[in-house]
Design an enzyme around this catalytic site. Structure first.
Site, short mmCIF file in Angstrom:
data_model
loop_
_atom_site.label_atom_id
_atom_site.label_comp_id
_atom_site.label_asym_id
_atom_site.label_seq_id
_atom_site.Cartn_x
_atom_site.Cartn_y
_atom_site.Cartn_z
N TYR A 71 0.97 -1.23 -0.07
CA TYR A 71 0.04 0.10 -0.08
C TYR A 71 0.97 1.29 -0.10
O TYR A 71 0.46 2.22 -0.62
CB TYR A 71 -1.04 0.05 1.21
CG TYR A 71 -1.89 1.12 1.26
CD1 TYR A 71 -3.11 0.92 0.37
CD2 TYR A 71 -1.76 2.44 1.68
CE1 TYR A 71 -4.05 2.06 0.23
CE2 TYR A 71 -2.56 3.55 1.68
CZ TYR A 71 -3.65 3.28 0.93
OH TYR A 71 -4.79 4.20 0.81
N PHE A 123 -7.53 21.59 -24.36
CA PHE A 123 -7.87 20.17 -24.71
C PHE A 123 -8.90 20.11 -23.87
O PHE A 123 -9.29 20.67 -22.78
CB PHE A 123 -6.90 19.41 -24.26
CG PHE A 123 -7.25 17.83 -24.54
CD1 PHE A 123 -7.15 17.48 -25.87
CD2 PHE A 123 -7.57 16.82 -23.44
CE1 PHE A 123 -7.67 16.04 -26.08
CE2 PHE A 123 -7.81 16.03 -23.78
CZ PHE A 123 -7.95 15.46 -25.20
N THR A 124 -9.86 19.05 -24.35
CA THR A 124 -11.11 18.97 -23.47
C THR A 124 -11.22 18.77 -21.99
O THR A 124 -11.73 19.76 -21.48
CB THR A 124 -11.91 17.90 -24.26
OG1 THR A 124 -11.17 16.65 -24.18
CG2 THR A 124 -12.41 18.00 -25.62
N ASP A 214 1.74 20.73 -20.33
CA ASP A 214 1.03 19.36 -20.56
C ASP A 214 1.92 18.45 -21.45
O ASP A 214 2.09 18.75 -22.56
CB ASP A 214 -0.31 19.66 -21.34
CG ASP A 214 -1.04 18.39 -21.56
OD1 ASP A 214 -0.31 17.25 -21.63
OD2 ASP A 214 -2.47 18.33 -21.57
N LYS A 257 -0.29 7.77 -23.47
CA LYS A 257 0.24 8.08 -24.74
C LYS A 257 1.60 7.78 -24.88
O LYS A 257 2.26 6.68 -25.19
CB LYS A 257 -0.03 9.65 -25.07
CG LYS A 257 -1.45 9.96 -25.41
CD LYS A 257 -2.41 10.18 -24.06
CE LYS A 257 -3.78 10.52 -24.40
NZ LYS A 257 -4.43 10.69 -23.20
N ARG A 381 -13.25 15.75 -34.03
CA ARG A 381 -12.56 16.78 -33.36
C ARG A 381 -12.91 18.30 -33.83
O ARG A 381 -12.22 18.68 -34.65
CB ARG A 381 -11.13 16.59 -33.21
CG ARG A 381 -10.61 15.37 -32.58
CD ARG A 381 -10.48 15.72 -31.04
NE ARG A 381 -11.64 15.23 -30.40
CZ ARG A 381 -11.50 15.25 -28.97
NH1 ARG A 381 -10.31 15.10 -28.35
NH2 ARG A 381 -12.77 15.09 -28.26
N PHE A 448 -19.34 15.09 -26.58
CA PHE A 448 -18.97 14.28 -27.55
C PHE A 448 -18.86 12.86 -27.25
O PHE A 448 -19.04 12.08 -27.81
CB PHE A 448 -17.45 14.87 -28.05
CG PHE A 448 -16.72 15.06 -27.00
CD1 PHE A 448 -16.33 16.21 -26.27
CD2 PHE A 448 -15.75 13.95 -26.80
CE1 PHE A 448 -15.40 16.18 -25.40
CE2 PHE A 448 -14.72 14.06 -25.53
CZ PHE A 448 -14.66 15.19 -24.90
#
Ligand code: P61
Length: 457
Positions: A71, A123-124, A214, A257, A381, A448
């Site tokens: 943990y 970005f969303t 980011d 990514k 997009r 979306f």
């Protein structure tokens, strides 16, 4: 040959289905013409996203068996911490279950009600995590980025004049921080140059403004710096990454990514206040500060993937495959965003389907039509993703109305790219016959993902 050959060989395969035409028409209708609502088993080639869809290496898979599932104080956390220190040059890291977990912790701390956050392009999830604590994200990218045909090599760059404009308009106290996305997703996977980052740092230093990166696709951005920016031709990707991050105060990172894993994320910083706060908040929302919602084995895979993502040979193959698909489409006259970006090929739906009005959702229509033609799944997009103006409630129609063909890393072959290109070229040849869509269901947040459409007869 169409570029460098794969710097790997295939050890395991996954079977995929090819539904017939009748089945494709039925399931896309049942999915409300929204590719997010299709079942994966009905998809032949899945270009919805490069997020969490990469093929891990045997080095990463073997790391899973070394998961220390304690943990607290898992060995894998310290491996991840060391990888981030080595590669991204930050001192402190807070793990999270994925990128938006890191955005939540970082942005809810830095944004006060009424403040704005200039970012190269929204970005969303990033925008929503700025809005939830009462902030507003504003566009600070160079104008070239809004033109799908402009060939600027660093279309992700921030426009310092726009930034100055926001400071003059709102006052310096109203700027929460400056947000820089690497290889800007919504602009078509377009990189930021090192020169731009350097100048941005000087600019922000004058105003004592923080820069948060980011860094989700920062390895791919580093590749473009090496390939396109004078002076970086022979510099190792790791050194480029370390310099990029040195111009910032911290980053958020979706590991799904560039880190070549199926789940994971983190934030990292050299700022002690940010670290203290986020390390405290992570225990409320994600998990203890040495796992943040990930299993020990997940952290090991992220640590190993982050190191693998800095291989120049891998990045060259990876980006070349994206360009291979893009070039096939360009040769056939299909309108796409140029230069071709790092993680995806973006179709320009306004030029592909000029007979549709914006309210007939050209990009949504095109994504659904591609699926119906070939069982290739892509993503809208454009205006559906952009959503409504928070104040007026009206739909916003951005200049970029795109369909994203996102290439998972190390998953598909160039023959899959050819199959995809053939379908799109076939549709382009009969584009006038493609009918638009009307929206029949719209959820409140990030519409979306779940909105539904019907074909206009
Ligand atoms: C994607 F349709 N991207 O591109 P998380 N920053 C950046 C991202 O690209 C990103 C996140 C933060 C996704 C997944 C996705 O509207 C959508 O690990 C530059 O996904 O939480 C994610 O990282 C968030 C697809 C997200 C979407 C939101 O496919």
């Amino acid at each position: 040959m169409n570029g460098p050959p794969e710097p790997f060989k295939i050890k395991m395969i996954e079977h995929v289905n090819m539904p017939d035409q009748k089945k494709r028409s039925q399931v896309i209708r049942e999915a409300g013409y929204n590719t997010f609502l299709l079942k994966s088993e009905d998809v032949y080639i899945d270009l919805l996203t490069d997020s969490g869809t990469s093929a891990m290496s045997d080095y990463q898979w073997s790391g899973l068996l070394l998961g220390d599932e304690a943990y607290a104080g898992s060995r894998n956390f310290y491996n991840l911490e060391r990888a981030v220190q080595d590669i991204l040059n930050y001192r402190w890291i807070v793990p999270t279950h994925q990128g938006r977990g890191a955005e939540h912790l970082m942005y809810s701390y830095l944004v006060k009600p009424g403040q704005i956050v200039p970012r190269n392009m929204y970005f969303t999830t990033s925008r929503l995590h700025v809005e939830l604590p009462g902030g507003k994200m504003v566009d600070a990218i160079i104008n070239e980025a809004h033109d799908p045909e402009n060939l600027h090599p660093f279309k992700g760059n921030l426009d310092l004049k726009k930034l100055q404009g926001y400071i003059d308009e709102y006052g310096i106290d109203k700027i929460a921080f400056v947000n820089v996305e690497m290889n800007v997703n919504m602009a078509g996977g377009q990189p930021v140059s090192m020169e731009n980052l350097r100048k941005l740092r000087e600019f922000c230093d004058e105003y004592k403004l923080k820069i948060i990166i980011d860094a989700t696709r920062s390895s791919e951005n580093a590749f473009f710096i090496r390939d396109r920016e004078k002076g970086y031709e022979d510099i190792p990707i790791v050194d480029i990454l370390r310099e990029m991050m040195s111009y910032s105060d911290g980053c958020i990172y979706s590991a799904k990514k560039d880190c070549l894993v199926n789940i994971g994320g983190f934030l990292a910083t050299n700022n002690e206040d940010i670290y203290e706060h986020c390390r405290n908040m992570v225990v409320i929302y994600e998990g203890l500060h040495t796992y943040g919602g990930m299993a020990g084995r997940d952290m090991e895979a992220v640590a190993r993937g982050l190191r693998e993502s800095t291989s120049y040979a891998y990045l060259k193959y990876r980006i070349n495959q994206v360009h291979y698909l893009g070039d096939l489409l360009i040769k056939a006259g299909v309108p796409i965003v140029r230069p071709i970006g790092g993680h995806a090929v973006f179709l320009n739906a306004l030029k592909f389907l000029p007979h549709l009005t914006r309210e007939q959702w050209p990009a949504q229509t095109l994504a659904a039509t591609i699926y119906e033609d070939s069982a290739v799944r892509s993503m809208e997009r454009g205006a559906v993703s952009k959503g409504r103006d928070k104040e007026t409630g009206e739909n916003i129609f951005p200049l970029l109305e795109l369909v994203r063909l996102t290439i998972p890393r190390r998953v598909y072959t160039n023959t899959h790219m050819e199959y995809t290109a053939e379908s799109i070229i076939r549709l382009y040849e009969k584009r006038e016959a493609i009918p638009g869509l009307k929206m029949v269901y719209e959820p409140k947040y990030l519409r979306f993902f779940q909105s539904r459409f019907e074909k206009i007869k």
